[in-house]
Design a protein around this motif. Structure first.
Motif, short mmCIF file in Angstrom:
data_model
loop_
_atom_site.label_atom_id
_atom_site.label_comp_id
_atom_site.label_asym_id
_atom_site.label_seq_id
_atom_site.Cartn_x
_atom_site.Cartn_y
_atom_site.Cartn_z
N ARG A 1 5.31 -27.26 -0.92
CA ARG A 1 5.77 -28.61 -0.59
C ARG A 1 6.70 -28.61 0.62
O ARG A 1 6.68 -29.53 1.42
CB ARG A 1 6.51 -29.23 -1.78
N THR A 2 7.53 -27.58 0.75
CA THR A 2 8.51 -27.55 1.84
C THR A 2 7.97 -26.88 3.10
O THR A 2 8.67 -26.86 4.11
CB THR A 2 9.81 -26.84 1.39
N ASN A 3 6.77 -26.34 3.05
CA ASN A 3 6.15 -25.71 4.22
C ASN A 3 4.75 -26.27 4.38
O ASN A 3 3.78 -25.71 3.88
CB ASN A 3 6.10 -24.19 4.05
N SER A 4 4.64 -27.38 5.10
CA SER A 4 3.36 -28.07 5.21
C SER A 4 2.30 -27.14 5.80
O SER A 4 2.58 -26.29 6.65
CB SER A 4 3.49 -29.32 6.07
N GLY A 5 1.10 -27.31 5.30
CA GLY A 5 -0.02 -26.50 5.77
C GLY A 5 -0.24 -25.22 5.00
O GLY A 5 -1.22 -24.52 5.23
N THR A 6 0.67 -24.92 4.07
CA THR A 6 0.48 -23.69 3.30
C THR A 6 -0.47 -23.93 2.14
O THR A 6 -0.62 -25.05 1.65
CB THR A 6 1.82 -23.14 2.75
N LEU A 7 -1.12 -22.87 1.72
CA LEU A 7 -2.08 -22.90 0.62
C LEU A 7 -1.54 -22.05 -0.52
O LEU A 7 -0.68 -21.19 -0.31
CB LEU A 7 -3.42 -22.32 1.10
#
Length: 190
Positions: free
Chosen positions: A30-36
């Motif tokens: 949630r705090t690091n957009s683009g992560t999976l």
């Protein structure tokens, strides 16, 4: 190549550590957009109880707001690397079952050399995964404090898991002990 931060989460059996690990992964996403999110499962469904536990974990991830990908790697976790990238938060669950799979998969005697080889191979796999993901969360069990019958196998297992725990905590950015569903930060800061 820069290595991903490590979050080490341990606790007793059914202490809530896997739930906390999943929440930690989701919060990082949630705090690091683009992560999976990638769930690296090391357990094998060898009996009915383990099958039920695996199914509960799968259902928990399916109900997640952020979708999970998953793979089962009872051994050689570095084989999972083609399934994720530098934007992936990898949750490895769990170190103790992975160690069991590595120690007892071959017909090797439990010599000091065999224990050292397993330790080095596992730590090497962890470092390789760290070079290919965004963050690595490692879940483990506290089996060192439980009264277990003394035997060569138990002593070899306890010795190796103790070394792995110490080395992982030394390399971790954050380390937690989960007791009765309550995570206690033992290393790092929020």
């Amino acid at each position: 190549m820069e290595k991903a931060p490590v979050y080490f989460i341990t606790g007793g059996v059914r202490s809530g550590k896997s739930t906390f690990a999943e929440k930690t992964a989701q919060e990082l996403a949630r705090t690091n957009s683009g992560t999976l999110l990638y769930y690296l499962a090391c357990g094998r469904a060898q009996d009915e109880e383990m099958q039920k536990r695996i199914e509960l974990h799968r259902q928990s991830r399916q109900n997640s707001v952020i979708p999970w990908q998953s793979g089962e790697f009872p051994r050689n976790i570095d084989n999972s690397i083609p399934l994720y990238n530098k934007q992936t938060i990898v949750l490895l669950d769990c170190l103790t079952t992975w160690l069991d799979n590595e120690l007892f998969s071959l017909d090797s005697e439990l010599s000091e050399q065999h224990l050292q080889n397993v330790f080095e191979e596992m730590m090497g796999n962890i470092e390789t995964v760290r070079m290919h993901c965004f963050s690595l969360i490692v879940v483990s069990n506290e089996v060192l404090h439980e009264p277990l019958p003394s035997s060569e196998i138990v002593q070899a297992y306890q010795k190796t898991i103790g070394r792995l725990h110490q080395e992982l905590v030394a390399r971790s950015n954050q380390a937690y002990l989960v007791e009765s569903g309550i995570p206690l930060m033992m290393k790092g800061s929020k």
